[in-house]
Design a protein around this motif. Sequence first.
Motif, PDB file in Angstrom:
ATOM      1  N   ILE A   3       0.842  -1.205   0.000  1.00 53.32           N
ATOM      2  CA  ILE A   3       0.000   0.000   0.000  1.00 53.32           C
ATOM      3  C   ILE A   3       0.875   1.252   0.000  1.00 53.32           C
ATOM      4  CG2 ILE A   3      -1.666   1.346   1.357  1.00 53.32           C
ATOM      5  CD1 ILE A   3      -2.790  -1.379   2.356  1.00 53.32           C
ATOM      6  N   VAL A   4       1.868   1.281   0.858  1.00 51.10           N
ATOM      7  CA  VAL A   4       2.755   2.446   0.948  1.00 51.10           C
ATOM      8  C   VAL A   4       3.540   2.604  -0.350  1.00 51.10           C
ATOM      9  CG1 VAL A   4       4.769   3.409   2.140  1.00 51.10           C
ATOM     10  CG2 VAL A   4       2.922   2.352   3.459  1.00 51.10           C
ATOM     11  N   GLN A  82       8.846  15.488  -1.631  1.00 49.47           N
ATOM     12  CA  GLN A  82       7.566  15.013  -2.149  1.00 49.47           C
ATOM     13  C   GLN A  82       7.408  13.513  -1.903  1.00 49.47           C
ATOM     14  OE1 GLN A  82       9.925  16.622  -3.988  1.00 49.47           O
ATOM     15  NE2 GLN A  82       9.018  18.288  -5.152  1.00 49.47           N
ATOM     16  N   GLY A  83       8.475  12.763  -2.104  1.00 53.99           N
ATOM     17  CA  GLY A  83       8.453  11.324  -1.828  1.00 53.99           C
ATOM     18  C   GLY A  83       8.258  11.038  -0.353  1.00 53.99           C
ATOM     19  N   HIS A  84       8.899  11.838   0.496  1.00 49.24           N
ATOM     20  CA  HIS A  84       8.747  11.676   1.942  1.00 49.24           C
ATOM     21  C   HIS A  84       7.315  11.956   2.358  1.00 49.24           C
ATOM     22  CE1 HIS A  84      13.289  12.821   2.407  1.00 49.24           C
ATOM     23  NE2 HIS A  84      13.108  11.677   1.767  1.00 49.24           N
ATOM     24  N   LEU A  85       6.758  13.060   1.862  1.00 53.83           N
ATOM     25  CA  LEU A  85       5.397  13.447   2.210  1.00 53.83           C
ATOM     26  C   LEU A  85       4.386  12.407   1.726  1.00 53.83           C
ATOM     27  CD1 LEU A  85       3.385  15.549   3.303  1.00 53.83           C
ATOM     28  CD2 LEU A  85       3.404  16.587   1.023  1.00 53.83           C
ATOM     29  N   CYS A  86       4.511  11.991   0.483  1.00 55.61           N
ATOM     30  CA  CYS A  86       3.556  11.011  -0.065  1.00 55.61           C
ATOM     31  C   CYS A  86       3.698   9.659   0.611  1.00 55.61           C
ATOM     32  CB  CYS A  86       3.732  10.900  -1.573  1.00 55.61           C
ATOM     33  SG  CYS A  86       3.228  12.399  -2.433  1.00 55.61           S
ATOM     34  N   GLY A  87       4.913   9.268   0.963  1.00 56.80           N
ATOM     35  CA  GLY A  87       5.105   8.030   1.713  1.00 56.80           C
ATOM     36  C   GLY A  87       4.442   8.109   3.076  1.00 56.80           C
ATOM     37  N   GLY A  88       4.587   9.251   3.749  1.00 53.01           N
ATOM     38  CA  GLY A  88       3.944   9.438   5.049  1.00 53.01           C
ATOM     39  C   GLY A  88       2.429   9.396   4.966  1.00 53.01           C
ATOM     40  N   ILE A  89       1.885  10.059   3.969  1.00 49.91           N
ATOM     41  CA  ILE A  89       0.432  10.038   3.781  1.00 49.91           C
ATOM     42  C   ILE A  89      -0.033   8.623   3.468  1.00 49.91           C
ATOM     43  CG2 ILE A  89      -1.436  10.814   2.251  1.00 49.91           C
ATOM     44  CD1 ILE A  89       0.130  13.497   2.035  1.00 49.91           C
ATOM     45  N   ALA A  90       0.726   7.907   2.641  1.00 46.89           N
ATOM     46  CA  ALA A  90       0.376   6.527   2.311  1.00 46.89           C
ATOM     47  C   ALA A  90       0.432   5.636   3.553  1.00 46.89           C
ATOM     48  CB  ALA A  90       1.313   5.991   1.228  1.00 46.89           C
ATOM     49  N   GLY A  91       1.351   5.907   4.484  1.00 41.88           N
ATOM     50  CA  GLY A  91       1.421   5.154   5.729  1.00 41.88           C
ATOM     51  C   GLY A  91       0.185   5.343   6.586  1.00 41.88           C
ATOM     52  N   VAL A  92      -0.320   6.565   6.630  1.00 45.56           N
ATOM     53  CA  VAL A  92      -1.553   6.837   7.378  1.00 45.56           C
ATOM     54  C   VAL A  92      -2.729   6.116   6.722  1.00 45.56           C
ATOM     55  CG1 VAL A  92      -3.182   8.637   8.080  1.00 45.56           C
ATOM     56  CG2 VAL A  92      -0.730   9.036   8.295  1.00 45.56           C
TER      57      VAL A  92
END
Length: 119
Positions: A3-4, A82-92
Motif C-alpha cells: 500500500i505504501v 515530495q516522496g517523503h510526504l507522499c510516503g507518510g500520507i500513504a502510511g496513514v
Amino acid sequence: TLIVWILGGFGTWLIGNIGARPGVESVHIGASGLIFGWLTFLIVFGFFTRRAWQIAVGVVVLFVYGGVLWGALPGTFGVSWQGHLCGGIAGVIAAYLLSSPEREARQRRKGSTLPSIPA
C-alpha cells in the motif's frame, strides 16, 4: 508495504517536481518514501485500533524517530520531500485500511451492548 509503495509512489509521481527552482530537478530515488510510510504507519496504527500497546509503540517510534518527519517538508533543493510526504500520507492510509477489521469489530461490540428497541 505494498500500500505504501503503490500510493506513495503514485503521489510522488503526481507532485514530483512541485516546489523546485526552475531548472532544478528533485531526485526521486531510494526507499525513503517507504521508510516514511512505515514510520507514520507505526505512529498512527495504534490510534485507529485503540490498543494501548500499539499506541505505546507508536509513541516510542515518534520520540525516537519523529524528528525525521521534518524531511516531509520542503527544505533542501534536489531532495525529494515530495516522496517523503507522499510516503507518510500513504502510511496513514495503510494504517486506516489495515485497521478496518478491528474498527468494525469494535463497532459490532458497541452495537451489541445497546438495548434493543421493541418494534
